[in-house]
Design an enzyme around this catalytic site. Structure first.
Site, PDB file in Angstrom:
ATOM      1  N   ARG A 150      73.353  24.023   7.973  1.00 53.63           N
ATOM      2  CA  ARG A 150      72.257  23.148   7.524  1.00 53.63           C
ATOM      3  C   ARG A 150      72.537  21.656   7.701  1.00 53.63           C
ATOM      4  NH1 ARG A 150      71.786  27.005   3.250  1.00 53.63           N
ATOM      5  NH2 ARG A 150      70.126  28.440   3.814  1.00 53.63           N
ATOM      6  N   LYS A 199      66.998  11.192  17.264  1.00 57.10           N
ATOM      7  CA  LYS A 199      66.247  12.330  17.831  1.00 57.10           C
ATOM      8  C   LYS A 199      67.243  13.223  18.548  1.00 57.10           C
ATOM      9  CE  LYS A 199      61.759  10.662  19.440  1.00 57.10           C
ATOM     10  NZ  LYS A 199      60.997  10.604  20.689  1.00 57.10           N
ATOM     11  N   GLU A 234      65.472   2.472  31.448  1.00 55.93           N
ATOM     12  CA  GLU A 234      65.158   2.453  30.007  1.00 55.93           C
ATOM     13  C   GLU A 234      65.328   1.040  29.432  1.00 55.93           C
ATOM     14  OE1 GLU A 234      63.734   5.010  28.570  1.00 55.93           O
ATOM     15  OE2 GLU A 234      64.710   6.912  29.135  1.00 55.93           O
ATOM     16  N   LYS A 263      65.261  -1.049  20.500  1.00 63.23           N
ATOM     17  CA  LYS A 263      65.164   0.331  20.012  1.00 63.23           C
ATOM     18  C   LYS A 263      65.410   0.376  18.502  1.00 63.23           C
ATOM     19  CE  LYS A 263      65.525   4.978  20.448  1.00 63.23           C
ATOM     20  NZ  LYS A 263      65.657   6.125  21.292  1.00 63.23           N
ATOM     21  N   GLU A 277      58.187   8.634  14.547  1.00 64.40           N
ATOM     22  CA  GLU A 277      57.244   8.505  15.660  1.00 64.40           C
ATOM     23  C   GLU A 277      55.787   8.778  15.284  1.00 64.40           C
ATOM     24  OE1 GLU A 277      58.906   9.682  19.430  1.00 64.40           O
ATOM     25  OE2 GLU A 277      56.909  10.027  20.256  1.00 64.40           O
ATOM     26  N   ARG A 320      56.917   3.800  17.356  1.00 63.99           N
ATOM     27  CA  ARG A 320      57.977   4.463  18.141  1.00 63.99           C
ATOM     28  C   ARG A 320      57.412   5.058  19.429  1.00 63.99           C
ATOM     29  NH1 ARG A 320      63.288   7.843  16.008  1.00 63.99           N
ATOM     30  NH2 ARG A 320      64.149   8.171  18.080  1.00 63.99           N
ATOM     31  N   ASN A 333      57.729   5.463  24.713  1.00 67.01           N
ATOM     32  CA  ASN A 333      57.364   6.453  25.737  1.00 67.01           C
ATOM     33  C   ASN A 333      56.714   5.823  26.957  1.00 67.01           C
ATOM     34  OD1 ASN A 333      58.308   8.593  24.165  1.00 67.01           O
ATOM     35  ND2 ASN A 333      56.385   8.715  23.036  1.00 67.01           N
ATOM     36  N   HIS A 340      56.876   7.544  30.321  1.00 60.85           N
ATOM     37  CA  HIS A 340      57.381   8.902  30.126  1.00 60.85           C
ATOM     38  C   HIS A 340      56.317   9.985  30.324  1.00 60.85           C
ATOM     39  CE1 HIS A 340      60.900   6.828  28.719  1.00 60.85           C
ATOM     40  NE2 HIS A 340      61.535   7.962  28.478  1.00 60.85           N
ATOM     41  N   HIS A 397      58.015  12.412  32.642  1.00 61.47           N
ATOM     42  CA  HIS A 397      58.391  13.786  32.280  1.00 61.47           C
ATOM     43  C   HIS A 397      57.726  14.799  33.206  1.00 61.47           C
ATOM     44  CE1 HIS A 397      59.756  13.022  27.841  1.00 61.47           C
ATOM     45  NE2 HIS A 397      60.745  12.880  28.693  1.00 61.47           N
ATOM     46  N   HIS A 452      66.442  11.142  34.950  1.00 62.91           N
ATOM     47  CA  HIS A 452      65.428  10.801  33.951  1.00 62.91           C
ATOM     48  C   HIS A 452      64.940   9.360  34.164  1.00 62.91           C
ATOM     49  CE1 HIS A 452      63.331  10.786  30.158  1.00 62.91           C
ATOM     50  NE2 HIS A 452      64.011   9.736  29.762  1.00 62.91           N
TER      51      HIS A 452
HETATM   52  N1  LIG Z   1      67.232  11.473  21.968  1.00 64.00           N
HETATM   53  C1  LIG Z   1      66.580  10.477  22.521  1.00 64.00           C
HETATM   54  O1  LIG Z   1      66.002   9.631  21.870  1.00 64.00           O
HETATM   55  C2  LIG Z   1      66.587  10.392  24.017  1.00 64.00           C
HETATM   56  C3  LIG Z   1      66.130   9.215  24.640  1.00 64.00           C
HETATM   57  C4  LIG Z   1      66.218   9.126  26.037  1.00 64.00           C
HETATM   58  C5  LIG Z   1      66.755  10.190  26.761  1.00 64.00           C
HETATM   59  N2  LIG Z   1      67.181  11.308  26.129  1.00 64.00           N
HETATM   60  C6  LIG Z   1      67.761  12.428  26.870  1.00 64.00           C
HETATM   61  O2  LIG Z   1      68.933  11.972  27.523  1.00 64.00           O
HETATM   62  C7  LIG Z   1      69.194  12.810  28.639  1.00 64.00           C
HETATM   63  C8  LIG Z   1      69.606  11.974  29.822  1.00 64.00           C
HETATM   64  O3  LIG Z   1      70.772  11.281  29.494  1.00 64.00           O
HETATM   65  P1  LIG Z   1      71.780  10.738  30.612  1.00 64.00           P
HETATM   66  O4  LIG Z   1      71.012  10.067  31.679  1.00 64.00           O
HETATM   67  O5  LIG Z   1      72.857  10.011  29.914  1.00 64.00           O
HETATM   68  O6  LIG Z   1      72.252  12.101  31.287  1.00 64.00           O
HETATM   69  P2  LIG Z   1      73.621  12.930  31.288  1.00 64.00           P
HETATM   70  O7  LIG Z   1      74.152  13.102  29.941  1.00 64.00           O
HETATM   71  O8  LIG Z   1      73.323  14.148  32.080  1.00 64.00           O
HETATM   72  O9  LIG Z   1      74.609  11.998  32.125  1.00 64.00           O
HETATM   73  C9  LIG Z   1      74.338  11.721  33.471  1.00 64.00           C
HETATM   74  C10 LIG Z   1      75.497  12.145  34.402  1.00 64.00           C
HETATM   75  O10 LIG Z   1      76.551  11.198  34.246  1.00 64.00           O
HETATM   76  C11 LIG Z   1      77.785  11.879  33.977  1.00 64.00           C
HETATM   77  N3  LIG Z   1      78.552  10.954  33.147  1.00 64.00           N
HETATM   78  C12 LIG Z   1      78.330  10.643  31.850  1.00 64.00           C
HETATM   79  N4  LIG Z   1      79.150   9.663  31.468  1.00 64.00           N
HETATM   80  C13 LIG Z   1      79.913   9.343  32.524  1.00 64.00           C
HETATM   81  C14 LIG Z   1      80.936   8.378  32.745  1.00 64.00           C
HETATM   82  N5  LIG Z   1      81.277   7.511  31.796  1.00 64.00           N
HETATM   83  N6  LIG Z   1      81.521   8.325  33.953  1.00 64.00           N
HETATM   84  C15 LIG Z   1      81.122   9.179  34.949  1.00 64.00           C
HETATM   85  N7  LIG Z   1      80.138  10.087  34.817  1.00 64.00           N
HETATM   86  C16 LIG Z   1      79.551  10.173  33.610  1.00 64.00           C
HETATM   87  C17 LIG Z   1      77.376  13.170  33.325  1.00 64.00           C
HETATM   88  O11 LIG Z   1      78.353  14.158  33.485  1.00 64.00           O
HETATM   89  C18 LIG Z   1      76.087  13.501  34.074  1.00 64.00           C
HETATM   90  O12 LIG Z   1      76.412  14.126  35.301  1.00 64.00           O
HETATM   91  C19 LIG Z   1      67.923  13.623  28.885  1.00 64.00           C
HETATM   92  O13 LIG Z   1      68.142  14.947  28.483  1.00 64.00           O
HETATM   93  C20 LIG Z   1      66.901  12.938  27.987  1.00 64.00           C
HETATM   94  O14 LIG Z   1      65.926  13.844  27.504  1.00 64.00           O
HETATM   95  C21 LIG Z   1      67.110  11.422  24.779  1.00 64.00           C
HETATM   96 ZN   LIG Z   2      63.604   8.246  28.271  1.00 63.55          ZN
END
Ligand SMILES: NC(=O)c1ccc[n+]([C@@H]2O[C@H](COP(=O)([O-])OP(=O)(O)OC[C@H]3O[C@@H](n4cnc5c(N)ncnc54)[C@H](O)[C@@H]3O)[C@@H](O)[C@H]2O)c1
Ligand SMILES: [Zn+2]
Length: 358
Positions: free
Chosen positions: A117, A138, A180, A220, A230, A234, A238, A241, A245, A258
């Site tokens: 939990r 989130k 972003e 942010k 949201e 918030r 988007n 997005h 998306h 992304h």
């Molecule tokens: N929770 C939220 O508010 C929110 C907001 C925006 C995006 N997201 C989510 O975030 C995700 C995308 O995140 P991301 O772009 O960080 O993707 P990711 O976590 O897949 O990282 C991108 C790539 O970089 C590599 N990597 C990470 N750190 C590294 C480093 N320091 N050196 C070398 N390689 C490295 C990873 O292995 C991966 O291949 C999506 O799933 C999206 O939905 C969430």
């Molecule tokens: Zn995003």
């Protein structure tokens, strides 16, 4: 070192940004945890896992390395991690550390939110994009029908951002993260977006990067403090997005990042805003910035339009069959609009025509 505090309904938590922070994680633990599980991915583990584990003096430290990439935000991976947590004897006084990009942050955070939990977790972002995903609480995994459909709001105990880890990021991920930051500029601050749009990412210095990250995190942080769940402002986060998306989903996850999808989505959002709001926006500047920085500019083919519309309608932002988009009255002044699918379809067509002339 840069530090700020986020106030959320469940807790207040610090965001700390510093080069080399991964060697001092213990300093930021504000209680004694019975055990710690570090979740990371296979691209990051070799580089930083030992540094983080070595900086903790806890007797029971476990780690779990998941495959890198969006596919790991799955129910199967989530279940494996719960099994690992149970098998390692984690209890309600344990801590999870999510060391990685947005995928690990969303996945590790959701595991922490639901294990017994809910136990504490710390976000240790290692991508530029994760400056956004690690702040605001989130957490989610994907369902085959759509992104982030299974999740909740669950603030971390801290966000520890070691900017040194960004040095190993491939250029494509730099580009992804900057979309972003630009989004945060476009919805809040003309000065930041002007600066970014005049900027080539290949000339990026670490000082500039830190300043941009700090500026983005502040935008942010202000927004999530005002509207944690949201229901209002918030949603502005988007911007880009709705189409973004839909592009990710219809091209197949992983085809474009992304951030690359969001950049295309923002270009479309500016196109729609100019018409709906009767204003002139930096459409050409954004297009040129994407070109200079080698963002893939997605060619929308006629056959794909219906799929995109379907995907936009099934987005969790859509309300009563309308497509929700964030538009701009001007740079720094966003507005949420619900459009019917025939007008969005018409805008996609005029967008395709406009892009052909560029
Ligand atoms: N929770 C939220 O508010 C929110 C907001 C925006 C995006 N997201 C989510 O975030 C995700 C995308 O995140 P991301 O772009 O960080 O993707 P990711 O976590 O897949 O990282 C991108 C790539 O970089 C590599 N990597 C990470 N750190 C590294 C480093 N320091 N050196 C070398 N390689 C490295 C990873 O292995 C991966 O291949 C999506 O799933 C999206 O939905 C969430
Ligand atoms: Zn995003």
């Amino acid at each position: 070192m840069k530090q700020l505090t986020i106030q959320s309904s469940q807790r207040n938590y610090p965001i700390v940004m510093e080069a080399g922070l991964r060697f001092h994680v213990k300093k930021w633990l504000n209680k004694k945890y019975s055990s710690i599980l570090i979740i990371t991915d296979d691209q990051i583990a070799d580089k930083y896992l030992q540094d983080v584990a070595g900086s903790l003096d806890n007797e029971q430290i476990y780690s779990c390395i998941v495959p890198s990439g969006e596919a790991s935000k799955s129910i199967e991976q989530y279940y494996k991690l719960q099994t690992k947590a149970i098998g390692s004897g984690l209890d309600r006084k344990s801590l999870i550390i999510a060391l990685g990009g947005g995928v690990i942050g969303d996945l590790g955070g959701f595991v922490a939110a639901t294990f017994m939990r809910g136990i504490d977790y710390i976000q240790m972002p290692t991508t530029i994009l994760a400056h956004d995903s690690s702040v605001g609480g989130k957490v989610a995994i994907n369902h085959e029908s759509g992104k982030n459909l299974i999740g909740c709001f669950y603030p971390p105990a801290a966000v520890l951002y070691d900017t040194e880890t960004l040095e190993s990021l491939p250029y494509r991920e730099v580009r992804s993260g900057y979309a972003e930051i630009l989004k945060e500029g476009l919805i809040s601050d003309n000065r930041l977006s002007e600066e970014l749009l005049a900027f080539s990412l290949k000339q990026l210095s670490s000082d500039q990067l830190e300043n941009h990250l700090e500026a983005g995190i502040k935008v942010k942080a202000n927004i999530v403090e005002e509207d944690e769940k949201e229901s209002g402002v918030r949603k502005y986060l988007n911007l880009g997005h709705t189409l973004g998306h839909a592009l990710e989903a219809t091209l197949g996850y992983g085809k474009i990042t992304h951030g690359e999808a969001v950049a295309n989505g923002m270009l479309f959002a500016l196109h729609v805003s100019e018409d709906v709001k009767g204003v002139e926006l930096p459409f050409n500047k954004l297009y040129n910035w994407m070109k200079i920085n080698e963002y893939p500019i997605v060619d929308i083919e006629e056959e794909r339009i219906a799929k995109l519309i379907k995907s936009m309608k099934s987005d969790k932002k859509s309300v009563s069959g309308h497509i929700q988009m964030v538009l701009l009255n001007k740079v720094g002044e966003p507005a949420v609009e619900n459009l019917d699918d025939s007008s969005v379809e018409a805008y996609i067509r005029t967008y395709i025509e406009r892009m052909k002339k560029l």
